[in-house]
Design an enzyme around this catalytic site. Sequence first.
Site, short mmCIF file in Angstrom:
data_model
loop_
_atom_site.label_atom_id
_atom_site.label_comp_id
_atom_site.label_asym_id
_atom_site.label_seq_id
_atom_site.Cartn_x
_atom_site.Cartn_y
_atom_site.Cartn_z
N THR A 191 0.82 -1.22 0.00
CA THR A 191 0.00 0.00 0.00
C THR A 191 0.85 1.26 0.00
OG1 THR A 191 -1.59 1.28 1.33
CG2 THR A 191 -0.11 -0.15 2.52
N TYR A 228 -1.80 0.52 10.09
CA TYR A 228 -1.98 -0.21 8.84
C TYR A 228 -0.73 -0.10 7.96
CZ TYR A 228 -3.60 -1.05 4.05
OH TYR A 228 -3.71 -1.49 2.75
#
Length: 328
Positions: free
Chosen positions: A119, A143
């Site tokens: 990501t 995250y």
Amino acid sequence: MSAIPILVTGGAGYIGSHTCKALAAAGYLPITLDNLCRGHRDAVKWGPFEHADITDRAALDRILKKWKPAAILHFAGLAYVGESVTDPGLYWRVNVVGAFTLIEAARDAGIDKFVFSSTCATYGIPDVLPITEATPQNPINPYGYTKLAVERLLADMEPAHGLRSISLRYFNAAGADPAGEIGWDHDPDTRIVPLAVKAALGVGPALSVLGTDYPTADGTCVRDYIHVSDLAAAHVQALKILEAGAKTQRLNLGTGRGISIRELIASVEKVLDRKVPVVTSPRRPGDPPTLVADASAAQAALNWTPMRSDLDSIIADAASWVRRHHNR
């Protein structure tokens, strides 16, 4: 000649299921491994299904022995930024411990090709835009940290064990299968495109714009939106270059075009010819103001170009999926 088996963890999820379709079209046999915690069994359409958890080493060993996959495409994990802030332990357990368990199982099974769903959240708030692979990685939420930890582990695995990997750093995945066979089914739905489309079509609440005081041209977040089918195609290409002997690398997947939330809303209203009801809310913890990719390295390495990532196509495909499921 029989199709080459490829293990797809999280293949019942949004990006994983689209990639399974792309793999099958390219002549592979995608074997979906998913615990269905957030994936959906009816999204598994192009190959066998194994109901298992990536933290379960015994199950992984059994499945790898049964199918003898040539490679692993790893999508399984948690991906809500806000949730990672309020429950970081869950994210470290699933995203890091789960990946660690899977990677060790792959090593012990003699698998030497691994594609990882990473990501742009690993970059945090960049000093310079667009973001290249050389941009310092300084995540600002759990995250992002969990994905960066897995990237680091994979980088160490090739010199030690010969496990070659490609980590694909997504920017904002959006849209749905143009043929309408699959889409998304998130609960809660946190992605801005489906939320805006649902609001416009009257099957969801007013769109909550999270923050209007960012240091951007119109005060709202700027993101780089890429069609999920283009992401799926990039995974197939990543697999192919690993098959051809490519070494471990990390690549951005995006379009290089930054679109603000207000610009996105205007596009939804244009494509659907409906107003998007909007309410403004405070910023969400952990959200950078602007994330825009320089994806030239991926385009060169993968021989890949986003084909359907213009905003109108993304919105039209998302709206078709919503209408199909809500009779609108």
